[in-house]
Every structure is written in structure tokens, then in C-alpha cells.
Design an enzyme around this catalytic site. Structure first.
Site, PDB file in Angstrom:
ATOM      1  N   MET A 143      -0.376   1.155   5.136  1.00 22.38           N
ATOM      2  CA  MET A 143      -0.930   1.449   6.409  1.00 22.38           C
ATOM      3  C   MET A 143      -1.813   0.388   6.549  1.00 22.38           C
ATOM      4  O   MET A 143      -2.447  -0.174   5.516  1.00 22.38           O
ATOM      5  CB  MET A 143      -1.387   2.846   6.406  1.00 22.38           C
ATOM      6  CG  MET A 143      -2.593   3.001   5.359  1.00 22.38           C
ATOM      7  SD  MET A 143      -3.479   4.565   5.545  1.00 22.38           S
ATOM      8  CE  MET A 143      -4.830   4.412   4.332  1.00 22.38           C
ATOM      9  N   SER A 168       0.790  -1.422   0.052  1.00 20.79           N
ATOM     10  CA  SER A 168      -0.023   0.014   0.007  1.00 20.79           C
ATOM     11  C   SER A 168       1.095   1.328   0.000  1.00 20.79           C
ATOM     12  O   SER A 168       1.877   1.356  -0.876  1.00 20.79           O
ATOM     13  CB  SER A 168      -0.982   0.101   1.211  1.00 20.79           C
ATOM     14  OG  SER A 168      -1.830   1.054   1.318  1.00 20.79           O
ATOM     15  N   THR A 169       0.934   2.126   0.845  1.00 19.52           N
ATOM     16  CA  THR A 169       1.430   3.316   1.099  1.00 19.52           C
ATOM     17  C   THR A 169       3.171   2.807   0.890  1.00 19.52           C
ATOM     18  O   THR A 169       3.701   2.345   1.849  1.00 19.52           O
ATOM     19  CB  THR A 169       1.425   3.929   2.387  1.00 19.52           C
ATOM     20  OG1 THR A 169      -0.161   4.056   2.757  1.00 19.52           O
ATOM     21  CG2 THR A 169       1.940   5.428   2.316  1.00 19.52           C
ATOM     22  N   HIS A 221      -2.623  -1.107  -3.442  1.00 21.83           N
ATOM     23  CA  HIS A 221      -3.890  -0.148  -3.155  1.00 21.83           C
ATOM     24  C   HIS A 221      -3.821   1.156  -4.460  1.00 21.83           C
ATOM     25  O   HIS A 221      -2.923   2.011  -4.093  1.00 21.83           O
ATOM     26  CB  HIS A 221      -3.972   0.259  -1.922  1.00 21.83           C
ATOM     27  CG  HIS A 221      -4.182  -0.577  -0.832  1.00 21.83           C
ATOM     28  ND1 HIS A 221      -4.004  -0.984   0.389  1.00 21.83           N
ATOM     29  CD2 HIS A 221      -4.672  -1.963  -1.056  1.00 21.83           C
ATOM     30  CE1 HIS A 221      -4.312  -1.925   0.923  1.00 21.83           C
ATOM     31  NE2 HIS A 221      -4.699  -2.478   0.151  1.00 21.83           N
ATOM     32  N   ASP A 276      -4.563  -4.627   5.942  1.00 22.79           N
ATOM     33  CA  ASP A 276      -4.938  -5.594   5.017  1.00 22.79           C
ATOM     34  C   ASP A 276      -3.780  -6.499   4.489  1.00 22.79           C
ATOM     35  O   ASP A 276      -2.577  -6.196   4.278  1.00 22.79           O
ATOM     36  CB  ASP A 276      -5.136  -4.426   3.804  1.00 22.79           C
ATOM     37  CG  ASP A 276      -5.851  -5.440   2.527  1.00 22.79           C
ATOM     38  OD1 ASP A 276      -6.370  -6.505   2.789  1.00 22.79           O
ATOM     39  OD2 ASP A 276      -5.776  -4.880   1.278  1.00 22.79           O
TER      40      ASP A 276
END
Length: 349
Positions: free
Chosen positions: A289, A170-171, A196, A292
């Protein structure tokens, strides 16, 4: 930058539209832990307000007068590095802009409110990303730690048969995945990836990776086969699941509710990999973050798969790997630059 849980995140909103500045300021201010310390209509005023107001996070428009957002971002990251979330239009061109923004140092790129994206929905997600960005490592990780040790030696076909790599991020994941995938040999095991990102952004991301990697990279389509030398990126807005027909693996794309507040969700992918690939899979959870994929990685490990989590020192945001480690899902914890070689080493087992 280290913030306690009770710390309010100070945000500066930079956008040439007075309406957008007002809406973002009003909506973001409704959320606890967020303080809008100011707004700016262009990068020159933003520069002065950064010095005067000391914001923790910047939200940045791309198309602005006097200086475009990407140029400003590059200058900012050179002279005053800080967490920046870029707001871009949800278009194919917006996807290309997103890649430029992430290359320039943005922590996240999001769609601007409008069209099918309600202001409330966008701002709810934006709040989460602002809080995560405030804890991001900006220019703290040595460049050498973000680089792989080089392309991994080519595998024999016998060693790669029926193996599957499953990766979630993600991030900070765009840079992390670029590091990992560019180090894989051309005949690496078939690889499925969830990063993401909104629609169109994943299209541009896959195209760019395909030009930089020895493996073939594409945005996944329903029914695509997972074969050695191919990487499939889950398209924004769609869950991607691994499926199996006899000895052949393929992916299925599904709509449906968000899982772990995400679509595509790493959790959905990892659970399907645990079910259909089991001990033939190697999973890796990278910077991001939230949680998930944390339970999904544990399910993969319990199904016999080897599993890897990126270590805290090389993560932009140590959220998803931290949760996976805490739940017992990570067999190995390694720096970003070592992920690719560990994937290949485990594929040989």
C-alpha cells in the site's frame, strides 16, 4: 472485493482482553471511513459475528481461549476467506508467530499496543492497514501466478560482478519476496531488500528465507557487504542505505524520521542505490500500500538502472507498484512469478 473511496470499512475486533477490545474500538472509531461493527472475545463468538455482521476486515489476537488465533485463521481462510490483520507481541516469539500468521493467510501482522508503542500511534497505522486490507485480493490470484517458473539457471561470475538487486515490498510482500528470492540462483547478484515489518519480525523472516532459498539471507547489520549470493533484509525500525567503497558495496543502517511514513523505507534504499550503484543496479517494487519507493524507483531508472514493477493482477495490494508505474519508474511490468527471471535477465545485460 472492490470498495469506492467513500465506502466505510466495517471492522470486527477479536481479542480476549476486554480492555484491548474497548481501546481498539474507541480509537479506530475516531477515524473517518472506519466502522467497528462488533467485537468478540474468542474465535467461536467471532465466527458467529462474521456470519451476522459481514465485516470487511478482521483484527485478530493470537493468544485467546478455546482456540488460538492462528488455528482460527487457518479455518477462516479455508471456509470464509477475508482480509485479516493479526496483532502480535513485539518479541522474538512474536516474530515467529507473525510468520505463522502470514503463512496462514493474514494480510498484515502488527504489534499490539503497549510498551514503547502508544495506542494512538498503533491505531493510526492500523487504520491505514485496515483500509488497504479492505482492498486486498484474497484468494483471487491463481496459485500458479504466485509461483515462480522455478530456480533460474546459475549465472557465471563474470555476469554477476558488481550488479545489485534492490527490492521493496509492503502488504503481501512476505509471500511475494518468498516467491522471488526462492527462485534466485545461489550466485545471484548481491541483493538488498526493504519489507515493511517491525523489529524481530524481520529477524524471523530472514531466518525462514535463509532456510528456503539457494541464496544466503540474513537480517542486515551495519557495514554488511553486498556480495553475490547474499540477500540483506533491512531490520525493522532502521533505514537501510547502500554505500560504496571503491568497487565494494556495503549497507549502512540509520535511525531518523520515517520516510513515506515508513522506517525502513523503500524510498531511502532506492535513492541510495541510484546514487551509488546507478546503471549496475536492477530495482523491483512489489505489492504494497501507499507510494513508498515510487519516486526512488524513478530515480534509479534515471540513473541508468533497469527497473521492474509487479503487475496489478498478482499484487495483494496494487499501491506501491501502481504509483511507481504512474511516475514512469517502471521499465517492465510483470507478474510475480516472472520477477526473478526478469531480474536475472536484466543482470545479464
Amino acid at each position: 472485493m472492490t470498495l469506492t473511496i467513500n465506502t466505510t470499512v466495517k471492522v470486527l475486533v477479536v481479542d480476549d482482553s476486554a480492555i484491548v477490545r474497548k481501546i481498539l474500538s474507541q480509537e479506530l472509531s475516531r477515524h473517518s471511513g472506519i466502522e467497528i461493527v462488533g467485537t468478540a472475545p474468542d474465535p467461536f463468538i467471532a465466527r458467529d459475528k462474521i456470519v451476522a455482521l459481514h465485516p470487511d476486515v478482521l483484527t485478530l489476537d493470537v493468544e485467546m481461549p478455546r482456540m488460538d488465533g492462528i488455528t482460527f485463521l487457518r479455518k477462516l481462510m479455508k471456509h470464509h476467506p477475508m482480509p485479516v490483520i493479526v496483532l502480535s507481541s513485539l518479541t522474538p516469539q512474536g516474530g515467529k508467530t507473525a510468520m505463522e500468521a502470514l503463512d496462514a493467510g493474514a494480510v498484515e501482522v502488527m504489534c499490539k499496543p503497549g510498551g514503547s508503542y502508544s495506542v494512538g500511534d498503533v491505531c493510526t497505522v492500523l487504520v491505514e492497514k485496515i483500509k488497504a486490507a479492505s482492498r486486498a485480493r484474497i484468494n483471487r490470484t491463481p496459485a500458479t501466478a504466485l509461483q515462480s517458473s522455478g530456480p533460474v539457471q546459475r549465472l557465471s561470475m563474470a555476469e554477476t560482478t558488481n550488479k545489485i538487486f534492490a527490492i521493496g515490498a509492503s502488504t503481501g510482500g512476505v509471500q511475494a519476496l518468498t516467491c522471488v528470492l526462492s527462485a534466485l540462483p545461489a550466485n545471484a547478484p548481491g541483493t538488498v531488500v526493504v519489507q515493511h515489518m517491525p523489529a524481530h519480525f524481520t529477524t524471523s523472516f530472514a531466518q525462514r528465507l535463509n532456510s528456503e532459498c539457494a541464496v544466503s539471507v540474513k537480517e542486515a547489520e551495519d557495514g554488511d557487504h553486498v556480495v553475490p549470493g547474499r540477500v540483506l533484509i533491512a531490520p525493522g525500525g532502521w533505514h537501510m542505505l547502500l554505500q560504496r567503497s571503491g568497487a565494494n558495496y556495503y549497507v549502512a543502517l540509520r535511525d531518523g524520521p520515517q520516510v513515506c511514513r515508513q522506517r525502513p523505507s523503500v524510498e531511502v534504499l532506492f535513492n541510495s542505490v541510484a546514487k551509488y550503484a546507478g546503471a549496475n543496479a536492477i530495482g523491483a517494487i512489489l505489492t504494497g500500500m501507499g507510494d513508498d519507493g515510487a519516486t526512488g524507483l524513478l530515480n534509479m531508472r534515471q540513473a541508468g538502472a533497469h527497473t521492474i514493477a509487479q503487475d496489478e493482477q498478482s499484487c495483494v495490494v496494487f499501491g506501491m507498484p501502481k504509483e511507481a508505474i504512474a511516475r514512469g519508474g517502471a521499465e517492465r511490468i510483470v507478474s510475480l512469478g516472472k520477477v526473478a527471471e526478469n531480474l536475472i535477465a536484466l543482470a545479464r545485460n
